[in-house]
Design an enzyme around this catalytic site. Structure first.
Site, PDB file in Angstrom:
ATOM      1  CE1 TYR A 284      -3.467  -2.673   0.611  1.00  0.00           C
ATOM      2  CE2 TYR A 284      -2.523  -3.050   2.636  1.00  0.00           C
ATOM      3  CZ  TYR A 284      -3.254  -3.359   1.755  1.00  0.00           C
ATOM      4  OH  TYR A 284      -3.998  -4.495   1.774  1.00  0.00           O
TER       5      TYR A 284
ATOM      6  CE  LYS B 161      -6.815  -7.596   9.290  1.00  0.00           C
ATOM      7  NZ  LYS B 161      -5.504  -7.315   8.847  1.00  0.00           N
TER       8      LYS B 161
ATOM      9  CE1 TYR C 265      -8.567  -4.965   1.105  1.00  0.00           C
ATOM     10  CE2 TYR C 265      -8.684  -5.731   3.561  1.00  0.00           C
ATOM     11  CZ  TYR C 265      -8.165  -5.644   2.226  1.00  0.00           C
ATOM     12  OH  TYR C 265      -6.810  -6.297   2.093  1.00  0.00           O
TER      13      TYR C 265
END
Length: 417
Positions: free
Chosen positions: A7, A266, A135
């Site tokens: 990113y 995560k 997302y």
């Protein structure tokens, strides 16, 4: 620059701080400075860094076996973690498929949903519904169900998109009346195209990377009802929301419902090792049973069920349960809520708090230009997304450290005036 960062526009990129080591909620830099981590390294490091119990469990497993393929073999950490995930997740999610990242977990979920209908003899049910601004990851099918141009615009000409519906208004405490427009939109879409729609995927209660938008659990209850009525599978992406982040162990619990498929990643492995899981109902699982490979789920990441990752996840869950982490998260929510009351500015659009998530939406992203550098100079690590300034700290953060993070945020906003 040999290292390609995510990113990031790499042309003329600034020199980044380099982490030497970390302890608790604090990152220690090679240059001798230290930063309080306010975003848990992309929301994963829920127990902080260098946790002694997780370290010990990991070392013990390393001394036994670090990796073994789950194809044709099995091992206790994978079997035990599957049992544990079934125990702690919403009722009915009885079958666990492991993978190595949240994006891949999403891919697996979508493959499950699409093949489910093929296995059941349906033709044409191939369209996927998702929420606007959602997302779900950076792999191709995950991008197709994501609605964020910053992540997907380079590939718009090759993505085969489904339907995107509006997020309900009114926030977490919205009434049925306030969410009615969004519910009616879903019902109209289902009524019109149920024959072609396979599934509805969404992040329950809060959209994270897509803008930290919080919405009512009542909407999820209506969506569950409509999915049942129109024979559409409901998928919850809990990669960011799972393991306590929203104040419940899983965000689905806010609505008191179970999806047909759930994805987690995560925080599942506490930031130690990449790993993910896709859980499915028995209805979905049974559709893959048969006498040939044609009905089987033909997917198999090399590192799925990695013993080290499974061991970390098991130890992490044990800590969450034995040390009453939901109480820690409730305290974080209280501290953020109280401090947000003291932060006032014409530059602020809205403030939102849910569990261990604090969000300040600015009216303009330009209001946060230079914020990251300011934070580093003040000894904290925060990284906004566009015009969204947010906190998602480790659950073990002290009140003093949390108040320091919040003071830095207040100081920045005060100096905008």
């Amino acid at each position: 620059m040999k290292l390609w960062f995510p990113y990031k526009q790499m042309k003329n990129m600034e020199v980044l701080l380099s982490v030497k080591n970390a302890q608790g909620a604090v990152l220690h830099m090679e240059n001798g400075t230290a930063l309080i981590d306010g975003i848990s390294s992309w929301w994963a490091v829920i127990h902080g860094y260098n946790h002694p119990d997780i370290n010990a469990a990991l070392i013990s497993q390393i001394n036994q076996v670090s990796h073994v393929m789950l194809g044709g073999l099995s091992h206790q950490p994978a079997a035990q973690l599957a049992d544990t995930l079934v125990r702690i997740t919403p009722q009915g999610l009885n079958h666990v498929f492991f993978s190595d990242s949240g994006s891949i977990g999403v891919e697996v979920a979508l493959k499950m949903a699409l093949q489910y209908f093929k296995n059941e003899g349906y033709t044409g049910k191939t369209i996927i519904v998702s929420l606007k601004n959602g997302y779900h990851g950076d792999t191709f099918k995950a991008m197709e169900v994501s609605d964020d141009s910053d992540f997907t615009n380079a590939f718009d000409d090759v993505l085969h998109r489904g339907y995107f519906v509006n997020i309900p208004t009114g926030g977490y405490n919205a009434t049925d009346t306030e969410i009615e427009t969004a519910v009616v939109e879903v019902e109209a879409l289902f009524k019109q195209d149920a024959a072609t729609i396979a599934c509805f995927i969404l992040e329950p209660v809060i959209q994270c990377a897509g803008g930290m938008n919080i919405y009512s659990p009542l909407y999820l209850q209506h969506v569950r009802r409509l999915c049942d009525e129109y024979n559409i599978l409901l998928i919850f992406d809990e990669v960011a929301t799972g393991f306590g982040r929203t104040g419940k162990l899983f965000a689905a619990e806010h609505a008191g419902i179970s999806p047909d498929i759930m994805i987690m990643g995560k925080a599942m492995t506490a930031g130690y090792i990449g790993h993910a899981a896709t859980l499915a109902s028995t209805k979905v699982f049974n559709s893959f049973l048969g006498d040939t490979y044609e009905k089987a789920l033909m997917h198999g990441p090399t590192f799925m069920g990695n013993p080290l990752a499974c061991t970390v996840a098991l130890q992490s869950i044990k800590i969450i349960e034995e040390q009453n982490y939901l109480a820690k998260i409730a305290n974080i929510e209280h501290v953020i809520s109280e401090q947000f009351k003291t932060i006032q500015s014409d530059f602020i659009q809205e403030k939102r708090v849910l569990g261990a998530i604090g969000v300040i939406e600015m009216k303009d992203a330009q209001s946060l230009a230079g914020f990251n550098k300011f934070c580093q100079e003040e000894g904290v690590w925060l990284r906004p997304i566009g015009n969204i300034l947010y906190l998602m700290p480790p659950y073990i953060i002290s009140d003093k450290q949390l108040l320091t993070l919040l003071k830095v945020i207040k100081d920045w906003i005060d100096k905008l005036a």
